[in-house]
Scaffold this active site. Structure first.
Site, PDB file in Angstrom:
ATOM      1  N   GLY A 260       0.839  -1.211   0.000  1.00 27.23           N
ATOM      2  CA  GLY A 260       0.000   0.000   0.000  1.00 27.23           C
ATOM      3  C   GLY A 260       0.866   1.250   0.000  1.00 27.23           C
ATOM      4  O   GLY A 260       1.677   1.438   0.904  1.00 27.23           O
TER       5      GLY A 260
ATOM      6  N   ILE B 112       0.146   6.242   5.332  1.00 22.98           N
ATOM      7  CA  ILE B 112       0.596   5.501   6.516  1.00 22.98           C
ATOM      8  C   ILE B 112       1.734   4.551   6.124  1.00 22.98           C
ATOM      9  O   ILE B 112       2.769   4.484   6.798  1.00 22.98           O
ATOM     10  CB  ILE B 112      -0.588   4.744   7.177  1.00 22.98           C
ATOM     11  CG1 ILE B 112      -1.581   5.760   7.768  1.00 22.98           C
ATOM     12  CG2 ILE B 112      -0.091   3.794   8.268  1.00 22.98           C
ATOM     13  CD1 ILE B 112      -2.822   5.163   8.403  1.00 22.98           C
TER      14      ILE B 112
ATOM     15  N   GLU C 143       2.265  -1.007  -4.755  1.00 21.36           N
ATOM     16  CA  GLU C 143       1.002  -0.260  -4.878  1.00 21.36           C
ATOM     17  C   GLU C 143       0.308  -0.719  -6.152  1.00 21.36           C
ATOM     18  O   GLU C 143       0.931  -0.797  -7.202  1.00 21.36           O
ATOM     19  CB  GLU C 143       1.331   1.249  -4.913  1.00 21.36           C
ATOM     20  CG  GLU C 143       0.214   2.163  -5.382  1.00 21.36           C
ATOM     21  CD  GLU C 143      -1.055   2.076  -4.528  1.00 21.36           C
ATOM     22  OE1 GLU C 143      -0.971   2.229  -3.302  1.00 21.36           O
ATOM     23  OE2 GLU C 143      -2.143   1.838  -5.112  1.00 21.36           O
TER      24      GLU C 143
ATOM     25  N   VAL D 118      -0.424  -7.788  -4.723  1.00 16.92           N
ATOM     26  CA  VAL D 118       0.126  -8.955  -4.042  1.00 16.92           C
ATOM     27  C   VAL D 118      -0.888 -10.080  -4.201  1.00 16.92           C
ATOM     28  O   VAL D 118      -2.031  -9.963  -3.750  1.00 16.92           O
ATOM     29  CB  VAL D 118       0.380  -8.644  -2.553  1.00 16.92           C
ATOM     30  CG1 VAL D 118       0.786  -9.901  -1.799  1.00 16.92           C
ATOM     31  CG2 VAL D 118       1.465  -7.582  -2.417  1.00 16.92           C
TER      32      VAL D 118
ATOM     33  N   ARG E 166      -8.268   1.988   6.105  1.00 14.21           N
ATOM     34  CA  ARG E 166      -8.858   1.765   7.418  1.00 14.21           C
ATOM     35  C   ARG E 166     -10.359   1.560   7.297  1.00 14.21           C
ATOM     36  O   ARG E 166     -10.980   2.041   6.354  1.00 14.21           O
ATOM     37  CB  ARG E 166      -8.539   2.959   8.336  1.00 14.21           C
ATOM     38  CG  ARG E 166      -7.029   3.075   8.576  1.00 14.21           C
ATOM     39  CD  ARG E 166      -6.682   4.124   9.596  1.00 14.21           C
ATOM     40  NE  ARG E 166      -7.222   3.904  10.925  1.00 14.21           N
ATOM     41  CZ  ARG E 166      -6.693   3.096  11.839  1.00 14.21           C
ATOM     42  NH1 ARG E 166      -5.605   2.403  11.568  1.00 14.21           N
ATOM     43  NH2 ARG E 166      -7.247   2.967  13.032  1.00 14.21           N
TER      44      ARG E 166
ATOM     45  N   HIS F 292      11.307  37.129   5.948  1.00 17.51           N
ATOM     46  CA  HIS F 292      12.421  36.642   5.114  1.00 17.51           C
ATOM     47  C   HIS F 292      13.600  36.278   6.000  1.00 17.51           C
ATOM     48  O   HIS F 292      13.871  36.988   6.960  1.00 17.51           O
ATOM     49  CB  HIS F 292      12.847  37.731   4.137  1.00 17.51           C
ATOM     50  CG  HIS F 292      14.005  37.327   3.271  1.00 17.51           C
ATOM     51  ND1 HIS F 292      13.873  36.432   2.236  1.00 17.51           N
ATOM     52  CD2 HIS F 292      15.327  37.666   3.323  1.00 17.51           C
ATOM     53  CE1 HIS F 292      15.060  36.254   1.665  1.00 17.51           C
ATOM     54  NE2 HIS F 292      15.948  36.991   2.313  1.00 17.51           N
TER      55      HIS F 292
HETATM   56  C1  FAD Z   1      -0.263   5.016  11.805  1.00 18.10           C
HETATM   57  C2  FAD Z   1      -1.267   6.126  11.740  1.00 18.10           C
HETATM   58  C3  FAD Z   1      -0.833   7.434  11.586  1.00 18.10           C
HETATM   59  C4  FAD Z   1      -1.747   8.470  11.537  1.00 18.10           C
HETATM   60  N1  FAD Z   1      -1.282   9.742  11.373  1.00 18.10           N
HETATM   61  C5  FAD Z   1      -2.150  10.766  11.329  1.00 18.10           C
HETATM   62  C6  FAD Z   1      -1.690  12.102  11.205  1.00 18.10           C
HETATM   63  O1  FAD Z   1      -0.489  12.354  11.133  1.00 18.10           O
HETATM   64  N2  FAD Z   1      -2.610  13.097  11.189  1.00 18.10           N
HETATM   65  C7  FAD Z   1      -3.951  12.852  11.256  1.00 18.10           C
HETATM   66  O2  FAD Z   1      -4.734  13.792  11.226  1.00 18.10           O
HETATM   67  N3  FAD Z   1      -4.425  11.589  11.379  1.00 18.10           N
HETATM   68  C8  FAD Z   1      -3.557  10.557  11.421  1.00 18.10           C
HETATM   69  N4  FAD Z   1      -4.032   9.283  11.572  1.00 18.10           N
HETATM   70  C9  FAD Z   1      -5.495   9.078  11.627  1.00 18.10           C
HETATM   71  C10 FAD Z   1      -6.026   9.402  13.017  1.00 18.10           C
HETATM   72  O3  FAD Z   1      -5.396   8.570  13.965  1.00 18.10           O
HETATM   73  C11 FAD Z   1      -7.527   9.223  13.056  1.00 18.10           C
HETATM   74  O4  FAD Z   1      -8.124   9.991  12.043  1.00 18.10           O
HETATM   75  C12 FAD Z   1      -8.107   9.648  14.387  1.00 18.10           C
HETATM   76  O5  FAD Z   1      -7.538   8.927  15.454  1.00 18.10           O
HETATM   77  C13 FAD Z   1      -9.630   9.466  14.409  1.00 18.10           C
HETATM   78  O6  FAD Z   1     -10.119   9.860  15.628  1.00 18.10           O
HETATM   79  P1  FAD Z   1     -11.486   9.293  16.191  1.00 18.10           P
HETATM   80  O7  FAD Z   1     -11.784  10.100  17.405  1.00 18.10           O
HETATM   81  O8  FAD Z   1     -12.497   9.238  15.132  1.00 18.10           O
HETATM   82  O9  FAD Z   1     -11.234   7.777  16.609  1.00 18.10           O
HETATM   83  P2  FAD Z   1     -10.031   6.930  17.191  1.00 18.10           P
HETATM   84  O10 FAD Z   1      -8.825   7.734  17.420  1.00 18.10           O
HETATM   85  O11 FAD Z   1      -9.961   5.731  16.324  1.00 18.10           O
HETATM   86  O12 FAD Z   1     -10.572   6.519  18.643  1.00 18.10           O
HETATM   87  C14 FAD Z   1     -11.694   5.733  18.807  1.00 18.10           C
HETATM   88  C15 FAD Z   1     -11.676   5.155  20.204  1.00 18.10           C
HETATM   89  O13 FAD Z   1     -12.940   4.533  20.460  1.00 18.10           O
HETATM   90  C16 FAD Z   1     -12.720   3.338  21.187  1.00 18.10           C
HETATM   91  N5  FAD Z   1     -13.887   2.459  21.033  1.00 18.10           N
HETATM   92  C17 FAD Z   1     -14.297   1.785  19.931  1.00 18.10           C
HETATM   93  N6  FAD Z   1     -15.425   1.090  20.207  1.00 18.10           N
HETATM   94  C18 FAD Z   1     -15.748   1.335  21.507  1.00 18.10           C
HETATM   95  C19 FAD Z   1     -16.782   0.918  22.372  1.00 18.10           C
HETATM   96  N7  FAD Z   1     -17.771   0.095  21.973  1.00 18.10           N
HETATM   97  N8  FAD Z   1     -16.796   1.374  23.640  1.00 18.10           N
HETATM   98  C20 FAD Z   1     -15.833   2.215  24.090  1.00 18.10           C
HETATM   99  N9  FAD Z   1     -14.821   2.644  23.313  1.00 18.10           N
HETATM  100  C21 FAD Z   1     -14.777   2.215  22.040  1.00 18.10           C
HETATM  101  C22 FAD Z   1     -11.447   2.792  20.537  1.00 18.10           C
HETATM  102  O14 FAD Z   1     -10.839   1.825  21.376  1.00 18.10           O
HETATM  103  C23 FAD Z   1     -10.621   4.074  20.399  1.00 18.10           C
HETATM  104  O15 FAD Z   1      -9.848   4.329  21.546  1.00 18.10           O
HETATM  105  C24 FAD Z   1      -3.138   8.210  11.650  1.00 18.10           C
HETATM  106  C25 FAD Z   1      -3.593   6.900  11.826  1.00 18.10           C
HETATM  107  C26 FAD Z   1      -2.668   5.870  11.872  1.00 18.10           C
HETATM  108  C27 FAD Z   1      -3.166   4.464  12.072  1.00 18.10           C
END
Ligand code: FAD
Length: 474
Positions: free
Chosen positions: A183, A187, A206, A240, A275, A447
């Protein structure tokens, strides 16, 4: 307007959308319960996403720059990497930030429950705490902020530590001799950059014809050129076909018209193919919440679902799956619950790829304009003409403005180059404020800085950039 202080709301999930929503709700006087399995708020972004990846990318950049320093008359020995210490530094960063959110949560008197939530009906949750206790709790409104998880391709599923997703890759259990990243999205490229800097021979595969599908090709080109130097190979138009574990690694078969070697052996494989939203929340079928075709929860511009008592925010409601989009949605949902007249309708959501060089864009892209057959004018400023870029020995960058030819309003901004992720905020502000190209050109920038490239790209639009000579037409 609703009297917010009478409301008791629950937020399920304490990622960037969930904790932003919970904190604002508390600031507005609501009683708030925030539920998440982790010890402190933070979600994917802080525990296994944005923050740990950026901590490791900082180290990768340092290693890379120390190698480039040779060109400036300074030679360092090859780095000796203490993986245990690197891991503990990264974990320290995560602990500091999530611990800080825990303190902010307590200061606001948010009731934080470490556990998971399931629906009994539109207003009642069955909360199972990590200490084994359970409760039925009733709320006026519930906000779903359950985020997303790595997508899995069934044919690439092997139960072995040699196969990684972004979460296990960030654990950094070792540095493999060879690594295949499946991919070419942001990420995969960010994590590939980290492993390459630490000494792994990294290949990227890719299935589409270019890395970072969706980004404008002229922004991707300088990155692609640099990646060709730091990666062992970049395989485009290639899929792949299958993976098989052998004694010495994972044997990967490739399909595609450009494939030279059908099979290759890698020590480890990192699958990073997008994702999936966490919308399979237990008991959700007992509510009126509707889920769309790609698994995202359906919401209106106030982030309200089809069930009037339930709102949803962040990755679980759709693209772009980014932390800053998630937190803004969280704040909008809470304001809507408080009875404020709000809607989530941004003109520009920035996207940043934290590779080296970085790529960042916001608003309309050239690719999107072409798709929509929309007339635009594009003004590009090459960083080879930027004093600051030359002092940094990073002339490969470029800043461009995408402009409405009739109104001369800035519709989009794209930047590739060192620190593009910091520079893009000016573009977002320009678009949100409805700036004309002239406004950007007339704004005095300091600058020598890379920010001048934004101003000079606006001057390029008028053919009067100080540092770009445009011959007069005869
Ligand atoms: C490797 C990687 C790098 C990234 N880098 C960036 C970046 O540089 N900049 C950027 O903007 N974004 C980045 N992202 C994306 C970013 O992490 C997400 O967009 C962001 O975390 C989304 O936030 P959220 O609040 O929607 O959910 P999440 O951060 O996914 O949090 C959701 C939470 O809900 C909890 N949950 C789920 N179901 C339940 C349930 N039934 N009861 C209680 N809790 C529950 C989960 O355990 C989790 O803790 C990256 C993602 C990854 C994987």
């Amino acid at each position: 307007m609703t009297d917010a202080s009478n409301l008791h709301i629950a937020v399920i999930g304490a990622g960037p959308s969930g904790y932003a929503a919970a904190f604002l709700a508390a600031d507005l006087g609501m009683k708030v319960t925030l539920i998440d399995p982790e010890l402190n708020p933070g979600g994917v972004c802080l525990y296994r996403g944005c923050i740990p990846s950026k901590a490791l990318l900082h180290v990768a950049k340092l290693i890379d720059e120390s190698r480039y320093a040779k060109n400036w008359g300074i030679e360092y020995a090859d780095p000796r990497i203490d993986l245990a210490r690197l891991r503990s530094w990264k974990e320290g960063v995560v602990k500091k930030l999530t611990g800080g959110l825990g303190v902010l949560s307590k200061q606001r008197k948010v009731e934080y429950i470490q556990g998971r939530a399931a629906f009994e009906n539109s207003n009642t949750l069955r909360v199972s705490r990590t200490d084994g206790t359970e409760d039925s709790l009733t709320f006026d409104r519930i906000i779903l902020a359950t985020g997303s998880r790595p997508a899995i391709i069934p044919s690439l599923k092997l139960e072995t530590p040699r196969m990684m997703d972004s979460t296990s890759a960030l654990d950094l259990s070792d540095v493999p001799g060879s690594l295949l990243v499946v991919g070419g999205g942001y990420i995969g490229l960010e994590l590939g950059t980290v492993y390459a800097a630490l000494g792994a021979k990294v290949s990227v595969v890719e299935m589409l014809p270019g890395l970072l599908p969706g980004a404008d090709r002229d922004l991707v080109l300088p990155l692609h050129k640099r990646m060709e130097k730091i990666f062992d190979s970049i395989l485009l138009n290639t899929t792949v076909g299958g993976v098989k574990e052998e004694a010495n690694g994972i044997r990967v078969t490739f399909d595609g018209s450009e494939v030279k070697e059908r099979e290759m052996l890698f020590d480890k494989v990192l699958v990073s193919v997008g994702r999936k939203p966490n919308s399979e929340i237990p008991g959700l079928e007992k509510t009126q919440v509707k889920i769309g075709p790609r698994g995202f929860i359906q919401v209106n511009k106030q982030l309200q679902t089809d069930d009037p008592a339930i709102y949803a925010i962040g990755d679980v409601v759709g693209e772009p799956m980014l932390a800053h989009k998630a937190s803004h949605e969280g704040r909008t949902a809470v304001e809507a619950i408080a009875g404020h007249k709000v809607a989530f309708e941004p003109n520009a959501i920035p996207a940043v790829v934290f590779t080296d060089p970085e790529i960042a864009w916001c608003g309309l892209t050239e690719t999107q304009a072409q798709k929509e057959n929309r007339e635009i004018k594009v003004a590009k400023f090459p960083w080879g003409a930027s004093g600051r870029a030359i002092t940094l020995d990073r002339p490969e960058g470029m800043t461009k403005l995408i402009v409405d030819p009739q109104t001369e309003r800035v519709l989009g901004v794209g930047i590739v180059g060192a620190g593009a992720g910091e520079l893009i905020a000016e573009g977002v502000l320009a678009i949100e404020m409805g700036a004309l190209v002239k406004d950007v050109a007339l704004t005095i920038h300091p600058h020598p800085t890379l920010s001048e490239t934004v101003m000079e790209s606006a001057e390029v639009f008028f053919g009067t950039s100080t540092h770009v000579y445009r011959p007069k037409r005869p």
